[in-house]
Enzyme design. Structure first.
Site, PDB file in Angstrom:
ATOM      1  N   CYS A  34       0.837  -1.200   0.000  1.00 62.18           N
ATOM      2  CA  CYS A  34       0.000   0.000   0.000  1.00 62.18           C
ATOM      3  C   CYS A  34       0.872   1.250   0.000  1.00 62.18           C
ATOM      4  O   CYS A  34       2.060   1.197   0.308  1.00 62.18           O
ATOM      5  CB  CYS A  34      -0.884   0.047   1.248  1.00 62.18           C
ATOM      6  SG  CYS A  34      -1.963  -1.374   1.481  1.00 62.18           S
ATOM      7  N   ASP A 438      19.425  37.460 -12.818  1.00 65.35           N
ATOM      8  CA  ASP A 438      18.117  37.636 -13.447  1.00 65.35           C
ATOM      9  C   ASP A 438      17.497  38.951 -12.985  1.00 65.35           C
ATOM     10  O   ASP A 438      17.520  39.286 -11.795  1.00 65.35           O
ATOM     11  CB  ASP A 438      17.211  36.468 -13.074  1.00 65.35           C
ATOM     12  CG  ASP A 438      15.826  36.592 -13.663  1.00 65.35           C
ATOM     13  OD1 ASP A 438      15.648  36.225 -14.836  1.00 65.35           O
ATOM     14  OD2 ASP A 438      14.919  37.056 -12.945  1.00 65.35           O
TER      15      ASP A 438
END
Length: 488
Positions: A34, A438
């Protein structure tokens, strides 16, 4: 993670979905495995065994739980945040290399012998590449069985099985159901229109779709990408074929509608869509780290779960990054659209406005740089980038070595730190890429009282490691820019 028994037990007992895909719980008393968040009552601790992958659980003789469907868990975030041999191998296996080239082809791409690779994967994952690829084929088969009305023989070969018999045997072994029974159980689910397949792409919560889809749409190349009817649509190059993916964000999953020229590319298409949207990330780990910085904390608390918008075409993105140097986003899109119109591979799109696949580097290698409306230095940079990608001297594939790729990119003429780190962030998928030069990052840094020079900001960013790519997303969120807004 699966070796930390106490932590795994706590996750299972609390049904903590954050750990889905990190490990799997094999239950000795039932013979099933599971995901940690399985809704059934937790088994006794002495009956739990923890596995690093669904493939390892299947190899050990456990079958998938019919309630929680562990085979459909989000992928482990480990494979996208690590750059070692195991992570590179897992990314290549997910991209279908074993199905296309076999284990020898996988080993060759990684630069190891088959024996070395097998031993390494078994030591860490408890199973080898064949079993890992088999588990992926089983999941692909399940998607086709439940989501289409294709004859089972066609499903078998589309999922990558060599025979109908091996398909039937694998499905029965993994899911404890015959393929026809799987289809019958899913009869109530919606079936996609003919020629398409719709699947749900799970993710770990939270997910902030605003910057993710906002960035992808704002930088979309006309003809290759578009926003239509509430979904981001992208043309995908898939081996010898192609596909079109339509990706629509929902509260607990992303709806992915695929139109494929060859259903055998389904698994590859899903993997690339997940990578494009960074759906295998661990947002809790990322945000916990970044929230510890008082400067970023308000932005993390305001919109947690930001992902890094990546790409399904690393080589194409690298060319686009060079085209976008020192120009506006709109200008970069215009340059890329011209390349696409002149050199891209035409495709048909019955549901929208996509017209081409972005041209491959080999096709651009014969491009006359003089025809590019760019400064001479940038024309040379585009030419050298295309040549390096075409001859393989720069490898940006999912199994590439991030450090080597950075070094080779940086050695190309006209390729500076901004371009290298942008490619590392979006094409290579390095979670710690950082772009201090940037413009948006520098403006945000000044607004927040952080150092604004690249060197000083890089030193200040050390506290955000190893998640600086995600820190960039929060820095961009400081300003009011379309990349931070969900398209309408």
């Amino acid at each position: 993670m699966h070796l930390d028994t106490e932590r795994c037990v706590r996750a299972v007992q609390s049904r903590d979905s954050r750990f889905d895909g990190w490990f799997f719980t094999a239950v000795l008393s039932t013979g099933i495995y599971c995901r940690p968040s399985c809704p059934v009552p937790a088994p006794k601790v002495e009956n739990m065994r923890f596995m690093p992958s669904a493939a390892a659980a299947q190899q050990a003789g456990f079958r998938a739980c019919k309630r929680c469907r562990p085979d459909a868990s989000p992928g482990s975030p480990e494979w996208n945040q690590r750059a070692d041999l195991t992570a590179r191998a897992m990314r290549l296996i997910a991209d279908g290399v074993v199905d296309r080239s076999g284990v020898p082809g996988l080993a060759a791409q990684l630069g190891y012998s088959v024996r070395q690779l097998e031993r390494h994967l078994r030591e860490e994952l408890g199973t080898g590449p064949v079993a890992l690829a088999r588990a992926q084929r089983a999941q692909t088969a399940r998607l086709l069985v439940e989501g289409t009305q294709l004859p089972m023989a066609e499903v078998a070969f589309a999922a990558g099985f060599s025979s109908v018999r091996s398909f039937n045997d694998t499905v029965r072994e993994v899911f404890a159901l015959a393929p026809t029974d799987l289809r019958r159980r899913a009869a109530g689910d919606a079936v996609a229109a003919p020629g398409s397949l719709t699947v749900r792409l799970p993710f770990r919560e939270p997910l902030c779709p605003d910057n993710l889809f906002g960035h992808l749409v704002e930088t979309a190349v006309p003809g290759v990408e578009e926003w239509r009817d509430g979904a981001f649509r992208v043309a995908l190059r898939l081996g010898t074929g192609h596909g079109i993916a339509s990706l629509r964000p929902m509260p607990q999953h992303v709806v992915c509608r695929l139109v494929l020229s060859d259903l055998r590319h389904l698994s590859m298409a899903i993997t690339r869509c997940r990578r494009l949207l960074d759906l295998d990330a661990d947002p809790v780990a990322v945000d916990d780290c970044l929230r510890a910085d008082p400067v970023l904390q308000p932005y993390v608390d305001k919109a947690p779960g930001r992902r890094v918008p990546r790409t399904a075409d690393p080589e194409g993105f690298a060319v686009r990054a060079v085209l976008g140097q020192q120009v506006s986003t709109a200008a970069a899109r215009t340059h890329a659209a011209r390349l696409v119109a002149e050199h891209g591979t035409p495709i048909d799109d019955a549901h929208g406005g996509l017209t081409h696949l972005f041209p491959e580097p080999a096709r651009l290698a014969s491009l006359d740089p003089a025809r590019l409306a760019l400064p001479a230095a940038r024309r040379l940079a585009v030419q050298r980038m295309v040549e390096a990608l075409a001859d393989g001297s720069v490898d940006l594939g999912v199994g590439s070595d991030w450090h080597e790729a950075r070094a080779r990119l940086g050695a190309l003429p006209g390729i500076g730190p901004w371009t290298v780190e942008t490619i590392a962030m979006r094409a290579l998928g390095d979670p710690d890429a950082f772009v201090p030069s940037d413009l948006g990052v520098r403006v945000a840094a000044e607004h927040l009282g952080l150092p604004s020079t690249p060197g000083a900001l890089t030193r200040r960013s050390a506290t955000w490691r190893p998640w600086r790519s995600y820190a960039v997303q929060y820095l961009w969120a400081v300003g009011d820019h379309p990349v931070n807004q969900m398209p309408v």
